[in-house]
Design a protein around this motif. Structure first.
Motif, PDB file in Angstrom:
ATOM      1  N   ASN A 181      -8.493   9.063   1.070  1.00 33.86           N
ATOM      2  CA  ASN A 181      -7.972   8.515   2.326  1.00 33.86           C
ATOM      3  C   ASN A 181      -8.953   8.693   3.480  1.00 33.86           C
ATOM      4  OD1 ASN A 181      -5.258   7.613   1.542  1.00 33.86           O
ATOM      5  ND2 ASN A 181      -5.007   9.768   0.994  1.00 33.86           N
ATOM      6  N   HIS A 182     -10.185   8.229   3.293  1.00 42.26           N
ATOM      7  CA  HIS A 182     -11.172   8.275   4.381  1.00 42.26           C
ATOM      8  C   HIS A 182     -11.380   9.681   4.929  1.00 42.26           C
ATOM      9  CE1 HIS A 182     -11.426   3.920   4.620  1.00 42.26           C
ATOM     10  NE2 HIS A 182     -10.116   3.836   4.671  1.00 42.26           N
ATOM     11  N   VAL A 188     -13.798   7.959   1.283  1.00 44.03           N
ATOM     12  CA  VAL A 188     -13.930   6.562   0.853  1.00 44.03           C
ATOM     13  C   VAL A 188     -12.558   5.894   1.015  1.00 44.03           C
ATOM     14  CG1 VAL A 188     -15.756   7.027  -0.845  1.00 44.03           C
ATOM     15  CG2 VAL A 188     -13.365   7.120  -1.567  1.00 44.03           C
ATOM     16  N   ASN A 189     -12.523   4.578   0.800  1.00 44.70           N
ATOM     17  CA  ASN A 189     -11.246   3.886   0.699  1.00 44.70           C
ATOM     18  C   ASN A 189     -11.068   3.508  -0.750  1.00 44.70           C
ATOM     19  OD1 ASN A 189      -9.003   2.288   0.842  1.00 44.70           O
ATOM     20  ND2 ASN A 189     -10.093   0.517   1.660  1.00 44.70           N
ATOM     21  N   SER A 190     -10.200   4.182  -1.444  1.00 45.31           N
ATOM     22  CA  SER A 190     -10.028   3.911  -2.873  1.00 45.31           C
ATOM     23  C   SER A 190      -8.567   4.096  -3.223  1.00 45.31           C
ATOM     24  CB  SER A 190     -10.922   4.851  -3.684  1.00 45.31           C
ATOM     25  OG  SER A 190     -10.845   4.519  -5.047  1.00 45.31           O
ATOM     26  N   ARG A 191      -7.824   2.989  -3.195  1.00 44.79           N
ATOM     27  CA  ARG A 191      -6.376   3.084  -3.434  1.00 44.79           C
ATOM     28  C   ARG A 191      -5.977   2.275  -4.656  1.00 44.79           C
ATOM     29  NH1 ARG A 191      -5.760   2.815   2.715  1.00 44.79           N
ATOM     30  NH2 ARG A 191      -6.389   0.655   2.463  1.00 44.79           N
ATOM     31  N   ASP A 217     -14.835   4.779  -9.232  1.00 44.66           N
ATOM     32  CA  ASP A 217     -14.519   5.523  -7.999  1.00 44.66           C
ATOM     33  C   ASP A 217     -14.015   6.921  -8.338  1.00 44.66           C
ATOM     34  OD1 ASP A 217     -15.164   3.461  -6.308  1.00 44.66           O
ATOM     35  OD2 ASP A 217     -13.149   3.239  -5.445  1.00 44.66           O
ATOM     36  N   LYS A 262      -3.560  10.648   9.529  1.00 47.36           N
ATOM     37  CA  LYS A 262      -4.204   9.361   9.843  1.00 47.36           C
ATOM     38  C   LYS A 262      -5.005   9.451  11.137  1.00 47.36           C
ATOM     39  CE  LYS A 262      -3.093   4.592   8.944  1.00 47.36           C
ATOM     40  NZ  LYS A 262      -2.078   3.559   8.779  1.00 47.36           N
ATOM     41  N   ILE A 273       0.877  -1.172   0.000  1.00 46.59           N
ATOM     42  CA  ILE A 273       0.000   0.000   0.000  1.00 46.59           C
ATOM     43  C   ILE A 273       0.914   1.221   0.000  1.00 46.59           C
ATOM     44  CG2 ILE A 273      -1.725   1.284   1.334  1.00 46.59           C
ATOM     45  CD1 ILE A 273      -2.899  -1.335   0.272  1.00 46.59           C
ATOM     46  N   HIS A 308     -10.217  12.619  10.851  1.00 45.70           N
ATOM     47  CA  HIS A 308     -11.071  12.664   9.660  1.00 45.70           C
ATOM     48  C   HIS A 308     -11.812  13.988   9.575  1.00 45.70           C
ATOM     49  CE1 HIS A 308     -10.142   8.423   9.251  1.00 45.70           C
ATOM     50  NE2 HIS A 308     -10.319   8.356  10.563  1.00 45.70           N
ATOM     51  N   CYS A 344      -6.379   6.105  -7.725  1.00 44.00           N
ATOM     52  CA  CYS A 344      -7.424   5.524  -6.882  1.00 44.00           C
ATOM     53  C   CYS A 344      -7.733   4.113  -7.387  1.00 44.00           C
ATOM     54  CB  CYS A 344      -8.675   6.408  -6.863  1.00 44.00           C
ATOM     55  SG  CYS A 344      -9.524   6.493  -8.453  1.00 44.00           S
TER      56      CYS A 344
END
Ligand SMILES: *Cc1c(COP(=O)(O)O)cnc(C)c1O
Length: 372
Positions: free
Chosen positions: A214-215, A228-231, A58, A220, A29, A223, A53
């Motif tokens: 990144n959410h 979203v989570n889109s990597r 997405d 980290k 990641i 928020h 992403c």
């Protein structure tokens, strides 16, 4: 239709080395390959911000979220395209409004776009379909007059160049407020799974997009917004670095195939070969001919019987898809798209085709058509 395996075989040493490097580092990641790919793609496109992403769908959703569109806001897009755009609009509570397309380029018709504008319109999503740009000058003019955002769906045309009436050129996907793309294995720039990216020249939008991916966090576990989570996987980024180095060669190879088709099929009155708009270059994601609707399906069936694949992109306009019935469109509302859906036939085109294959496809197709 495509030959990903032969392309891999040809590039195997580079691809395998890229994957091995990621495996050795075991950073799956983020990691150095992701950053390198992002920087290399930004340089290729001459755009300051590239945000990878998880996929092209997405990317469209994240773009709409970044522009802070509100439920009920209207977004205009093309009726002749893949379902992604309309899907994410509906998921976000936005209202998709469709516009008919230009019969020559199959891209959104600026006049029809203008007619679809209402006081609730907030954004336009032009799709650069099959490998060539939509009419960005007209689209930008309309967007400027009505204060609308532009999100370019560039999933099919990465590498194509748009030149405006003032002579300035830009890569497709870097012209509107945000551009999106997909790295699905069959797209012009592809990985070996799912992947996508967003582009922008706007530092503020880039920051928001980065956060959404990144959410909703810059730091980290802190928020600032719903994201979203889109990597993009690091292994995919390593593969994409190799394919990006080869992208211009891939495009050249596709153009060579297209030239061959033009020469062999262009003079047959029953076939209309792809038309290239004066303001753009074509990367031939698809080589899509038009046939008389009366013979199209029969020609396709006979090609299949002779072992030659072909595809109909797209058989049904979005306006009359079952999933979209709630929008209240009817058959007859979009005459150009409806006619195209009955006439288009996409022939095999990829980076590994040889003259022998092309000759077989063209001879077979011409033979079938001459007997129809
Ligand atoms: C492929 C494609 C998408 C979606 O990309 P995915 O990576 O498959 O989610 C969106 N728009 C268009 C025009 C496409 O061709």
């Amino acid at each position: 239709m495509v030959d990903i395996r032969s392309q891999y075989q040809r590039l195997k040493p580079e691809i395998d080395a890229g994957i091995a490097e990621v495996l050795d580092s075991s950073v799956f990641i983020k990691g150095p390959a992701l950053k390198a790919f992002r920087d290399e793609l930004a340089a290729y496109l001459s755009v300051p911000y590239v945000m990878p992403c998880a996929n092209g769908t997405d990317a469209l959703q994240i773009a709409l979220m970044a522009l802070k569109l509100q439920p009920g806001d209207e977004v205009i897009t093309s009726n002749f395209t893949f379902i992604s755009t309309v899907e994410v609009l509906v998921l976000l509570g936005l209202k998709p409004v469709l516009a008919d397309v230009d019969p020559l380029t199959f891209n959104i018709d600026p006049e029809k776009l203008k007619q679809a504008i209402t006081p609730r319109t907030r954004a336009i999503v032009p799709v650069h379909l099959f490998g060539q740009p939509a009419d960005m000058y007209q689209i930008q003019k309309i967007a400027g007059e009505h204060g609308l955002f532009i999100i370019e769906d560039n999933a099919q045309s990465l590498g194509s160049v748009y030149t405006g009436p003032d002579g300035t050129s830009a890569m497709t996907g870097t012209i509107g407020n945000i551009g999106t793309t997909s790295f699905f294995p069959t797209k012009p720039l592809a990985c070996y799974g799912d992947g996508g990216a967003l582009f922008t020249t706007d530092p503020h939008l880039a920051e928001i997009i980065e956060m959404i991916i990144n959410h909703g966090a810059k730091v980290k576990y802190h928020h600032e917004m719903i994201g979203v989570n889109s990597r993009l996987d690091t292994i995919q980024a390593a593969i994409l670095r190799v394919n990006l180095r080869n992208l211009d060669d891939f495009i050249e190879r596709r153009r060579t195939v297209a030239e061959y088709y033009h020469k062999r099929l262009g003079s047959n009155p029953a076939i209309r070969i792809p038309q290239v708009a004066s303001f753009g270059t074509h990367v031939y994601h698809q080589y899509t001919i038009l046939l008389d609707p009366k013979i199209r399906d029969s020609v396709r069936k006979q090609l299949k019987e002779k072992g030659i694949p072909s595809m109909v992109y797209y058989p049904v306009p979005l306006s009359i898809q079952k999933a979209f019935a709630f929008a209240g469109y009817h058959e007859g509302d979009f005459p150009v798209t409806e006619h195209l859906c009955k006439s288009v036939l996409s022939l095999p085109i990829h980076t590994e085709m040889d003259v022998e294959q092309l000759d077989t496809i063209c001879s077979t197709l011409l033979n079938i058509i001459n007997h129809e």
